[in-house]
Write a protein that holds these residues in place. Sequence first.
Motif, PDB file in Angstrom:
ATOM      1  N   PRO A 165     -46.716  32.061 -73.859  1.00  0.00           N
ATOM      2  CA  PRO A 165     -45.646  31.603 -72.968  1.00  0.00           C
ATOM      3  C   PRO A 165     -44.600  30.768 -73.693  1.00  0.00           C
ATOM      4  N   GLU A 166     -45.020  30.119 -74.789  1.00  0.00           N
ATOM      5  CA  GLU A 166     -44.041  29.282 -75.514  1.00  0.00           C
ATOM      6  C   GLU A 166     -43.043  30.143 -76.273  1.00  0.00           C
ATOM      7  N   LEU A 167     -43.529  31.245 -76.849  1.00  0.00           N
ATOM      8  CA  LEU A 167     -42.640  32.123 -77.617  1.00  0.00           C
ATOM      9  C   LEU A 167     -42.035  33.217 -76.750  1.00  0.00           C
ATOM     10  N   ASN A 168     -42.621  33.357 -75.555  1.00  0.00           N
ATOM     11  CA  ASN A 168     -42.227  34.431 -74.654  1.00  0.00           C
ATOM     12  C   ASN A 168     -42.392  35.806 -75.315  1.00  0.00           C
ATOM     13  N   GLU A 169     -43.475  35.957 -76.050  1.00  0.00           N
ATOM     14  CA  GLU A 169     -43.749  37.265 -76.667  1.00  0.00           C
ATOM     15  C   GLU A 169     -45.257  37.482 -76.802  1.00  0.00           C
ATOM     16  N   SER A 170     -45.638  38.727 -77.022  1.00  0.00           N
ATOM     17  CA  SER A 170     -47.059  39.060 -77.166  1.00  0.00           C
ATOM     18  C   SER A 170     -47.385  39.340 -78.623  1.00  0.00           C
ATOM     19  N   TYR A 171     -48.566  38.967 -79.027  1.00  0.00           N
ATOM     20  CA  TYR A 171     -49.014  39.299 -80.380  1.00  0.00           C
ATOM     21  C   TYR A 171     -50.534  39.394 -80.413  1.00  0.00           C
ATOM     22  N   VAL A 172     -51.031  40.023 -81.486  1.00  0.00           N
ATOM     23  CA  VAL A 172     -52.477  40.051 -81.727  1.00  0.00           C
ATOM     24  C   VAL A 172     -52.811  38.759 -82.475  1.00  0.00           C
ATOM     25  N   PRO A 173     -53.659  37.923 -81.909  1.00  0.00           N
ATOM     26  CA  PRO A 173     -53.948  36.650 -82.592  1.00  0.00           C
ATOM     27  C   PRO A 173     -54.667  36.856 -83.916  1.00  0.00           C
TER      28      PRO A 173
END
Length: 513
Positions: free
Chosen positions: A359-367
Motif C-alpha cells: 500500500p505504501e508503494l501502491n504496487e505489487s511485487y514478489v517479496p
Amino acid sequence: MTQEDLFKKIIAHSKEYGFIFQSSEIYDGLSAVYDYGQNGVELKNNIREYWWKSMVQMHENIVGLDSAIFMHPTIWKASGHVDAFNDPLIDNKDSKKRYRADVLIEDFRAKYEQKISKEVEKAEKKFGDAFNKEQFLATNPNVIRNVEKINELNKRFVAALEKNDLNEIRQIIIDNEIVCPISGTKNWTEVRQFNLMFSTQMGSLSEDANTIYLRPETAQGIFVNYLNIQKTGRMKIPFGIAQTGKAFRNEIVARQFIFRMREFEQMELQFFVKPGEELTWFEYWKEQRMKWHKALGIPAEKYRFHQHEKLAHYANAAFDIEFEFPFGFKELEGIHSRTDFDLNQHEKFTNKKLRYFDPELNESYVPYVVETSIGLDRTFLAIMTYAYNEEKLADGTERVVLKLPAALAPVKAVVMPLVKKDGLPEKAREIIDNLKFDFNCQIDEKDSIGKRYRRQDAVGTPFCITVDHQTLEDNMVTLRYRDSMEQERIPIEQLSGIISEKVSLKNLFKLQA
Ligand code: GAP
C-alpha cells in the motif's frame, strides 16, 4: 577426557537417563533414527518452546504455521528438490563404505585447521601473558604453511562445487591422498549424485503420478501458504512465518548420533521483505539468531559464523552458525537470503499470482525472503554437549551433572520426603499438588537423599526440595540448588516464587533484547 570420550559418554548418558533411545532397539535398531525418552521429550519440547516464543511471541510481525508433511509433489519440482537435492557420493572399493565426497574433503581440511590450533595452544603455553595471537598467526612458518594449504584446497574445492564437476571432486580426493577411515586405502569409485528425498505412494495405485515425497524441509509449506496467511492475518511487509516440524532426508552417511538423522525436526522462519532490503534483514537475523544461542549461557567461543563457499542458485547470501560439537565445529543453523526464487517458482508452476500489494508503494511485487533454519535435534545435542559435566566434589566423590539452562530442564523440581513414613510422603504430595499447576515436578521417595540428589543432577533438575520431620512443625523445607549444591531452609509458600523466577523463559528472552 578426550572429545571422543566425551561424545561416547553423552550418548551413553542419554540412553541411561531416558533422553534418547535408538529407534526400534529391540529389533536391533534402525540406522540414523532415534526416539526421545521421558526426559528427552521434555527437553526437546522446552527447546522448541524457547525457539517458538522467541520468534512468534517476541516479534509482533511474526506468526506461526503448522503445514502438513505431505504436499503436492509438484511443489518439490518447483523448489528444485526433485532435480537438485543431491549429495555427491563416493565408495571405497575395499571397505565397501560409502561417503559424501564433499564431507571427506571438508574433514581433510579440518585436519589442517586442527594443526593450526595445536600450534597456537603450544605457543600460548610457552609465552603465557606475552602471547600475541594475531602476530603469531601472521608470522609462524608452520601456521602460514597450513593456511596456504587450506587456501589452495578451498580454491579448487569451491570451483569444483560451483561447476558441479564430480570428476574434479574425485581428483581432489586422489591428489590429496585422502584415505578411507575404515580400510585406510585410496581405492575410490567415481563420484555420483544421490537424491535425498524419500518417496511414497498416495492412494492405491503405484504409478508415478501418485508418488509423493516426505518433505525434506518445512520451508516449502510456508511458501505455499504465504498469501493465505498474509491475507487472512492482514500482514504487512516485513513479516515472518515460523514453523517447526519433522523433515526427512535419506542421508547416506548418517552418523554422529542425532547430528545427522534420516527423520529430524526443523525450526524455520521465512521472513518476507521488500526486494532490495533483504541484505539488511539478513544481517539483522544473523545477529538475532546468534543472540538466541548465546542467551543459553554457552560461551561465545563455542559458536562461529561460517560463510557458504558455494551459494545455492537461489541465494544471494548464506551463513551457517556452527557449534563446536565433540567432533569439531559443524553446522547448527543456516541463515539464507533466498531472494524471490521460491515464490517465483511457485508462480511459474501454478500460474497463480503470489504477489504482495504494497500500500505504501501502491504496487505489487514478489517479496524477497530471508530464512533462518535450525535443527531441533542438533540444538539438543549442542545443549547436552555443554551441559554434561563430571565434577570432583570436596568429599572426594564424583557427580555427573547436566547444567542445563533452568528454563529448559525436563523436570523443574523434585520433592523428596526424607523417609517414607510419619506423614512425610503426604506432606510432599501436598507440596507437589500445588507446584504442578506451574511446573513439571516429580516426587522421589526411593534411596538415600544423597543418591536421589545424584539422580536429579544427572537429568539436570535445578531444584530438590526435601521434606523432613521439622517440616511438619514449621512448614519449612530444604531447598537444594543443582549447580552450587547449596541448601537453604525456606517456607513452603516461597517455593513457587523462587522456582518461577529461575525457570522462566523470560530470563533467556531478556538476554536477546
Ligand atoms: N530450509 C533450509 C534448510 O533445510 P539446511 O541447511 O538443509 O537448510 C537446516 O537444514 C538445518 O536443519 C541444519 O542447519 C541442521 O541443523 C538441520 N538438519 C539438516 N539435515 C539434518 C539431518 N540429517 N539431521 C539432523 N538435522 C539436520
